[in-house]
Write a protein that holds these residues in place. Structure first.
Motif, PDB file in Angstrom:
ATOM      1  N   VAL A   1      39.600  40.726  40.076  1.00  0.00           N
ATOM      2  CA  VAL A   1      39.338  42.158  40.236  1.00  0.00           C
ATOM      3  C   VAL A   1      39.543  42.571  41.700  1.00  0.00           C
ATOM      4  CG1 VAL A   1      37.518  43.917  40.051  1.00  0.00           C
ATOM      5  CG2 VAL A   1      37.728  42.152  38.296  1.00  0.00           C
TER       6      VAL A   1
ATOM      7  N   TRP B   1      37.021  42.551  28.657  1.00  0.00           N
ATOM      8  CA  TRP B   1      35.681  42.200  29.139  1.00  0.00           C
ATOM      9  C   TRP B   1      34.627  42.480  28.074  1.00  0.00           C
ATOM     10  CZ3 TRP B   1      34.656  40.072  34.024  1.00  0.00           C
ATOM     11  CH2 TRP B   1      35.756  39.993  34.887  1.00  0.00           C
TER      12      TRP B   1
ATOM     13  N   TYR C   1      42.785  46.542  36.439  1.00  0.00           N
ATOM     14  CA  TYR C   1      44.047  46.864  37.131  1.00  0.00           C
ATOM     15  C   TYR C   1      44.642  48.177  36.652  1.00  0.00           C
ATOM     16  CZ  TYR C   1      44.365  42.724  40.005  1.00  0.00           C
ATOM     17  OH  TYR C   1      44.122  41.791  40.974  1.00  0.00           O
TER      18      TYR C   1
ATOM     19  N   VAL D   1      49.860  50.035  22.740  1.00  0.00           N
ATOM     20  CA  VAL D   1      51.319  50.169  22.795  1.00  0.00           C
ATOM     21  C   VAL D   1      51.918  49.032  21.960  1.00  0.00           C
ATOM     22  CG1 VAL D   1      53.344  50.116  24.303  1.00  0.00           C
ATOM     23  CG2 VAL D   1      51.215  51.199  25.093  1.00  0.00           C
TER      24      VAL D   1
ATOM     25  N   ARG E   1      31.669  35.684  38.098  1.00  0.00           N
ATOM     26  CA  ARG E   1      31.779  34.632  39.106  1.00  0.00           C
ATOM     27  C   ARG E   1      32.046  35.256  40.479  1.00  0.00           C
ATOM     28  NH1 ARG E   1      36.882  30.414  39.034  1.00  0.00           N
ATOM     29  NH2 ARG E   1      37.171  30.486  41.259  1.00  0.00           N
ATOM     30  N   SER E   2      32.727  36.403  40.486  1.00  0.00           N
ATOM     31  CA  SER E   2      33.073  37.023  41.773  1.00  0.00           C
ATOM     32  C   SER E   2      31.852  37.691  42.393  1.00  0.00           C
ATOM     33  CB  SER E   2      34.191  38.048  41.589  1.00  0.00           C
ATOM     34  OG  SER E   2      33.891  38.915  40.536  1.00  0.00           O
TER      35      SER E   2
ATOM     36  N   ASP F   1      38.528  46.578  27.369  1.00  0.00           N
ATOM     37  CA  ASP F   1      38.508  45.867  26.084  1.00  0.00           C
ATOM     38  C   ASP F   1      38.311  44.353  26.251  1.00  0.00           C
ATOM     39  OD1 ASP F   1      39.137  45.027  23.429  1.00  0.00           O
ATOM     40  OD2 ASP F   1      41.214  44.738  24.022  1.00  0.00           O
TER      41      ASP F   1
HETATM   42  C1  LIG Z   1      35.848  34.082  31.156  1.00  0.00           C
HETATM   43  C2  LIG Z   1      36.465  34.791  32.331  1.00  0.00           C
HETATM   44  C3  LIG Z   1      35.690  35.133  33.413  1.00  0.00           C
HETATM   45  C4  LIG Z   1      36.237  35.838  34.495  1.00  0.00           C
HETATM   46  N1  LIG Z   1      35.433  36.176  35.526  1.00  0.00           N
HETATM   47  C5  LIG Z   1      35.949  36.898  36.551  1.00  0.00           C
HETATM   48  C6  LIG Z   1      35.122  37.342  37.624  1.00  0.00           C
HETATM   49  O1  LIG Z   1      33.923  37.070  37.677  1.00  0.00           O
HETATM   50  N2  LIG Z   1      35.691  38.083  38.610  1.00  0.00           N
HETATM   51  C7  LIG Z   1      37.005  38.408  38.602  1.00  0.00           C
HETATM   52  O2  LIG Z   1      37.447  39.062  39.529  1.00  0.00           O
HETATM   53  N3  LIG Z   1      37.820  37.991  37.611  1.00  0.00           N
HETATM   54  C8  LIG Z   1      37.330  37.252  36.592  1.00  0.00           C
HETATM   55  N4  LIG Z   1      38.141  36.849  35.566  1.00  0.00           N
HETATM   56  C9  LIG Z   1      39.570  37.179  35.609  1.00  0.00           C
HETATM   57  C10 LIG Z   1      39.797  38.518  34.894  1.00  0.00           C
HETATM   58  O3  LIG Z   1      40.490  38.298  33.709  1.00  0.00           O
HETATM   59  C11 LIG Z   1      40.570  39.447  35.755  1.00  0.00           C
HETATM   60  O4  LIG Z   1      39.985  39.578  37.027  1.00  0.00           O
HETATM   61  C12 LIG Z   1      40.649  40.889  35.239  1.00  0.00           C
HETATM   62  O5  LIG Z   1      40.377  40.997  33.889  1.00  0.00           O
HETATM   63  C13 LIG Z   1      41.956  41.431  35.594  1.00  0.00           C
HETATM   64  O6  LIG Z   1      42.058  42.744  35.093  1.00  0.00           O
HETATM   65  P1  LIG Z   1      43.334  43.210  34.276  1.00  0.00           P
HETATM   66  O7  LIG Z   1      43.227  44.672  34.193  1.00  0.00           O
HETATM   67  O8  LIG Z   1      44.555  42.608  34.863  1.00  0.00           O
HETATM   68  O9  LIG Z   1      43.197  42.492  32.884  1.00  0.00           O
HETATM   69  P2  LIG Z   1      42.209  42.778  31.571  1.00  0.00           P
HETATM   70  O10 LIG Z   1      40.859  43.003  32.069  1.00  0.00           O
HETATM   71  O11 LIG Z   1      42.500  41.678  30.677  1.00  0.00           O
HETATM   72  O12 LIG Z   1      42.805  44.138  31.049  1.00  0.00           O
HETATM   73  C14 LIG Z   1      44.019  44.218  30.382  1.00  0.00           C
HETATM   74  C15 LIG Z   1      43.828  45.135  29.223  1.00  0.00           C
HETATM   75  O13 LIG Z   1      45.099  45.423  28.643  1.00  0.00           O
HETATM   76  C16 LIG Z   1      44.879  45.650  27.281  1.00  0.00           C
HETATM   77  N5  LIG Z   1      46.160  45.546  26.567  1.00  0.00           N
HETATM   78  C17 LIG Z   1      46.906  44.440  26.385  1.00  0.00           C
HETATM   79  N6  LIG Z   1      48.014  44.746  25.674  1.00  0.00           N
HETATM   80  C18 LIG Z   1      47.953  46.077  25.414  1.00  0.00           C
HETATM   81  C19 LIG Z   1      48.794  46.968  24.678  1.00  0.00           C
HETATM   82  N7  LIG Z   1      49.928  46.555  24.115  1.00  0.00           N
HETATM   83  N8  LIG Z   1      48.412  48.278  24.616  1.00  0.00           N
HETATM   84  C20 LIG Z   1      47.278  48.715  25.203  1.00  0.00           C
HETATM   85  N9  LIG Z   1      46.434  47.906  25.880  1.00  0.00           N
HETATM   86  C21 LIG Z   1      46.771  46.596  25.988  1.00  0.00           C
HETATM   87  C22 LIG Z   1      43.876  44.589  26.895  1.00  0.00           C
HETATM   88  O14 LIG Z   1      43.192  44.956  25.725  1.00  0.00           O
HETATM   89  C23 LIG Z   1      42.982  44.534  28.122  1.00  0.00           C
HETATM   90  O15 LIG Z   1      41.810  45.294  27.963  1.00  0.00           O
HETATM   91  C24 LIG Z   1      37.618  36.158  34.486  1.00  0.00           C
HETATM   92  C25 LIG Z   1      38.414  35.801  33.393  1.00  0.00           C
HETATM   93  C26 LIG Z   1      37.850  35.131  32.329  1.00  0.00           C
HETATM   94  C27 LIG Z   1      38.715  34.803  31.158  1.00  0.00           C
END
Ligand SMILES: Cc1cc2nc3c(=O)[nH]c(=O)nc-3n(C[C@H](O)[C@H](O)[C@H](O)COP(=O)(O)OP(=O)(O)OC[C@H]3O[C@@H](n4cnc5c(N)ncnc54)[C@H](O)[C@@H]3O)c2cc1C
Length: 390
Positions: free
Chosen positions: A371, A39, A14, A107, A50-51, A37
């Motif tokens: 995602v 992932w 995101y 942060v 899974r997606s 991080d």
């Molecule tokens: C086991 C598992 C399997 C999954 N499989 C799928 C799948 O197959 N397909 C799918 O679409 N979704 C899947 N998901 C859901 C997945 O978590 C989300 O789709 C995706 O990670 C969302 O992206 P994001 O950027 O919101 O979150 P994240 O990928 O979690 O990214 C957020 C980032 O913010 C960083 N962060 C947090 N706090 C701070 C800070 N204070 N300063 C700097 N950085 C920070 C973290 O380190 C992290 O890297 C799965 C989830 C899990 C737990």
């Protein structure tokens, strides 16, 4: 230092996508955090996404930096399902579009410094930003049942805090849960020669895509399911329109959300779990440490002695668990049960503070857990900030 227009906290799918969209609109953006991080470091090694492939693209304005484009550029064979390592590498390749606008520092704190925000970074440097977008994911929202609170990480871990599955070889491991994470972790640990038992409250396990023919009926299937494939027949189509979902009453939105993400395993898992012991319709009532082992008492009267418990007990969004947000700031954000109340442009009730990703799912529906929601989120956020952000 001159304030940047937008600071994005989190460099997962995101944060990276939103950063690329905002940059393309000429805004000054800083995206904070180690790219991908969560992932790369929290998901179990060997995991498969899974997606489906089409729902595993990060978003850029021209839809040019897709998973397929990455595979072509790196001469990698296209695989379905997508292996975790490929997805992590794809995200890191995608990140290059941000150039020096990506700052790998964490942060530590966000404060209101009217009319801007002040971000304090891990090395103490302070940054001013006109708008803040929180894209920090679900890491801090892990659910840990109370009876496992007192155990150390040597004895009890959550599915989302381990990468090395090989360390469990020869160990007796109980996996609690019936969702994708629990079931896939069970398959991976079984293949790593651990002695596994899955303990699930549900009377039976659910599998995604049980009726594959429903997905192979050409235009009829397209009417029933969106390409994101989030949610069952019919609901899947509705989920693909987050803006429409956001207009529905909260109770209906909640129903759609829970129905779309109920615990279920991917269709490639039953075969891999064929020889794994699975106990359904049972809960753990008591867990006691006995030396290095754990004694589990189950609701059916059974007992288990194991070396380790893995919790596949999901997560519960609660923005007060983002430790970089002060309690004063949290107190000013209107919420429904831990989720921020968001309106168009992913605006929270605090001016110029936005949330994207899973925290937005109660406002815009379950697509935002995945995602596949990055495209809608980035476009909606950018269109709002390009008009109002500076
Ligand atoms: C086991 C598992 C399997 C999954 N499989 C799928 C799948 O197959 N397909 C799918 O679409 N979704 C899947 N998901 C859901 C997945 O978590 C989300 O789709 C995706 O990670 C969302 O992206 P994001 O950027 O919101 O979150 P994240 O990928 O979690 O990214 C957020 C980032 O913010 C960083 N962060 C947090 N706090 C701070 C800070 N204070 N300063 C700097 N950085 C920070 C973290 O380190 C992290 O890297 C799965 C989830 C899990 C737990």
């Amino acid at each position: 230092m001159k304030p940047c227009d937008v600071a994005i906290i989190g460099a997962g799918p995101y944060g990276l996508s939103a950063g690329v969209h905002l940059r393309a609109k000429g805004m000054t953006v800083r995206v904070f955090g180690e790219p991908m991080d969560f992932w790369a470091n929290k998901m179990p090694e060997g995991m498969l996404l899974r997606s489906p492939r089409v729902a595993s693209n990060l978003s850029d304005p021209d839809r040019a930096f897709t998973l397929e484009a990455y595979e072509a550029a790196s001469k990698k064979k296209a695989c379905a399902p997508v292996p975790l390592d490929t997805f992590v590498e794809y995200g890191r390749w995608f990140r290059q579009q941000l150039g020096s606008d990506l700052d790998e520092r964490t942060v530590l704190r966000v404060d209101r410094d009217k009319p801007d925000f002040r971000l304090t970074l891990q090395d103490g440097e302070e940054i001013q930003a006109t708008c803040v977008v929180i894209a920090a994911g679900i890491g801090p929202f892990r659910k840990k049942p109370a009876l496992f609170e007192s155990f150390s990480r040597q004895q009890v871990t959550h599915c989302y805090e381990g990468r090395d599955v090989r360390k469990f070889a020869g160990k007796r491991v109980a996996i609690i849960g019936a969702g994708q994470s629990a079931l896939e972790t069970a398959a991976l640990l079984h293949e790593a020669n651990a002695q596994i038992e899955v303990i699930a409250r549900q009377p039976h396990l659910n599998w995604i895509g049980k009726r594959p023919w429903l997905h192979h009926m050409g235009p009829i299937s397209s009417l029933l399911y969106s390409s994101h494939d989030v949610g069952p027949l019919g609901i899947s189509r509705l989920v693909a329109y987050p803006k429409l979902v956001s207009q529905l009453p909260l109770r209906l939105r909640d129903k759609i959300r829970t129905r779309a993400v109920r615990p279920a395993g991917s269709r490639w898992l039953p075969e891999r779990l064929a020889s794994v012991k699975i106990m359904t319709g049972s809960t753990v009532l008591k867990a006691t440490a006995v030396g290095d082992e754990i004694d589990l008492k189950l609701s059916d009267g059974g007992e288990r002695r194991v070396d380790h418990v893995v919790l596949g007990t999901g997560y519960r969004v609660d923005i007060s668990r983002y430790d970089f947000l002060s309690q004063d700031l949290i107190g000013e954000i209107k919420q429904f049960d831990g989720y921020p109340k968001l309106t168009s442009g992913f605006r929270s009730s605090m001016p110029k503070l936005h949330f994207i990703g899973a925290t937005a799912a109660r406002s815009f529906g379950p697509l935002l857990y995945f995602v596949a929601g990055t495209d809608f989120a980035s476009r909606e956020l950018t269109s709002h900030l390009a008009k109002n952000g500076r």
